[in-house]
Design an enzyme around this catalytic site. Sequence first.
Site, PDB file in Angstrom:
ATOM      1  N   ASN A  11      43.849  17.356  15.365  1.00 32.36           N
ATOM      2  CA  ASN A  11      43.602  17.023  14.047  1.00 32.36           C
ATOM      3  C   ASN A  11      44.839  16.472  13.502  1.00 32.36           C
ATOM      4  O   ASN A  11      44.880  16.239  12.198  1.00 32.36           O
ATOM      5  CB  ASN A  11      42.896  18.277  13.074  1.00 32.36           C
ATOM      6  CG  ASN A  11      44.184  19.308  13.125  1.00 32.36           C
ATOM      7  OD1 ASN A  11      45.360  19.184  13.563  1.00 32.36           O
ATOM      8  ND2 ASN A  11      43.722  20.069  12.238  1.00 32.36           N
ATOM      9  N   GLU A  46      48.951  21.638   9.033  1.00 31.01           N
ATOM     10  CA  GLU A  46      47.419  21.357   8.936  1.00 31.01           C
ATOM     11  C   GLU A  46      47.166  20.253   7.924  1.00 31.01           C
ATOM     12  O   GLU A  46      47.897  20.078   7.185  1.00 31.01           O
ATOM     13  CB  GLU A  46      46.684  22.581   8.723  1.00 31.01           C
ATOM     14  CG  GLU A  46      46.489  23.713   9.655  1.00 31.01           C
ATOM     15  CD  GLU A  46      46.145  23.311  11.127  1.00 31.01           C
ATOM     16  OE1 GLU A  46      46.034  22.003  11.714  1.00 31.01           O
ATOM     17  OE2 GLU A  46      45.671  24.232  11.746  1.00 31.01           O
ATOM     18  N   ASP A  88      57.152  27.288  15.205  1.00 28.67           N
ATOM     19  CA  ASP A  88      56.053  28.243  14.762  1.00 28.67           C
ATOM     20  C   ASP A  88      55.915  29.522  15.420  1.00 28.67           C
ATOM     21  O   ASP A  88      56.219  29.760  16.601  1.00 28.67           O
ATOM     22  CB  ASP A  88      54.874  27.402  14.421  1.00 28.67           C
ATOM     23  CG  ASP A  88      54.449  26.630  15.703  1.00 28.67           C
ATOM     24  OD1 ASP A  88      54.933  26.903  16.681  1.00 28.67           O
ATOM     25  OD2 ASP A  88      53.896  25.532  15.204  1.00 28.67           O
ATOM     26  N   HIS A 143      48.016  18.087  13.349  1.00 32.55           N
ATOM     27  CA  HIS A 143      49.037  18.502  12.961  1.00 32.55           C
ATOM     28  C   HIS A 143      50.108  18.363  13.701  1.00 32.55           C
ATOM     29  O   HIS A 143      50.157  17.972  14.891  1.00 32.55           O
ATOM     30  CB  HIS A 143      48.547  19.967  12.630  1.00 32.55           C
ATOM     31  CG  HIS A 143      48.181  20.851  14.107  1.00 32.55           C
ATOM     32  ND1 HIS A 143      47.200  21.696  14.128  1.00 32.55           N
ATOM     33  CD2 HIS A 143      48.779  20.810  15.334  1.00 32.55           C
ATOM     34  CE1 HIS A 143      47.173  22.199  15.452  1.00 32.55           C
ATOM     35  NE2 HIS A 143      48.261  21.654  16.231  1.00 32.55           N
TER      36      HIS A 143
HETATM   37  C1  F6R Z   1      53.043  24.516  19.022  1.00 32.05           C
HETATM   38  C2  F6R Z   1      52.811  23.400  17.839  1.00 32.05           C
HETATM   39  C3  F6R Z   1      51.609  22.616  18.111  1.00 32.05           C
HETATM   40  C4  F6R Z   1      51.232  21.993  19.163  1.00 32.05           C
HETATM   41  C5  F6R Z   1      49.730  21.287  19.117  1.00 32.05           C
HETATM   42  C6  F6R Z   1      49.363  20.776  20.174  1.00 32.05           C
HETATM   43  O1  F6R Z   1      54.202  25.080  18.802  1.00 32.05           O
HETATM   44  O2  F6R Z   1      53.660  23.479  16.801  1.00 32.05           O
HETATM   45  O3  F6R Z   1      51.646  21.668  17.061  1.00 32.05           O
HETATM   46  O4  F6R Z   1      52.109  21.282  19.795  1.00 32.05           O
HETATM   47  O5  F6R Z   1      48.702  22.283  18.808  1.00 32.05           O
HETATM   48  O6  F6R Z   1      49.091  21.567  21.348  1.00 32.05           O
HETATM   49  P1  F6R Z   1      48.891  21.493  22.867  1.00 32.05           P
HETATM   50  O7  F6R Z   1      50.039  20.953  23.424  1.00 32.05           O
HETATM   51  O8  F6R Z   1      48.425  23.001  23.539  1.00 32.05           O
HETATM   52  O9  F6R Z   1      47.830  20.450  22.978  1.00 32.05           O
END
Ligand code: F6R
Length: 238
Positions: free
Chosen positions: A136, A143, A67, A138
Amino acid sequence: MNVKYFNSYESMSYFAASKLIRRIREIKQPVLGLATGSTPLGLYQELVSQHNKGVVSFENVITFNLDEYVGLGDSHAKSYKTYMRQHLIDKVDFNPKSFHIPNGQAIDLEKECNRYESLLLEKGPIDVQVLGLGHNGHIGFNEPGTPFKTKTHVVELDITTREANSRYFSSVSEVPKRSITMGIKSILRSDEILLLVSGEGKASALDKLLSHEISKEFPASALHRHDAVTVLVDQSSL
Ligand code: F6R
């Protein structure tokens, strides 16, 4: 779904790096799917360290990031492109042309999503996809509520996601409101998936995932529909 628990972030990151390195060495032109955020930082550090020791070369590796924030790109310190360059791409022997990430600065975002999805189909399937877990549930920036059939698309970020990611910005209002993300369908096309779970406050998301209930309100539950998912848990941080 195979679940492995680790006593420390370092041991989880080392395990993930070793798994990727094994695949990189086995496959002629490996395709990796990569995530950003805090969780994979130790993995990238380990890959760089193994590269510096001469254990692994990234010359033939193709990568696809999950992303990118809409509006941020090359020149922005907080873009995911910059993150990847800082933590991995510029530190090893990557061919820059083999590093792919959605262009958050594209004028026509719809066209950009289609371009990225087509590139994934052309160069893929992804051999190993690395994922982190959102509070959450994701995965990528899919989301809660995202249908499992979605391909690369533009998403409105949840306020909880923007709040969680505001630690990288000076305030939550600076966190972009939208991003381009690979869809759940795009993610599930990967041959193998490594979901890394680390960080404060992830325990309830992990519990939900391991409850095996499948619902679009909890995007990571789509991973139960894939038969080669390994969940790596740093239990010291939960
Ligand atoms: C990042 C992504 C998100 C993160 C998720 C966890 O490229 O796609 O899904 O993997 O938000 O983020 P952290 O590792 O910062 O807790």
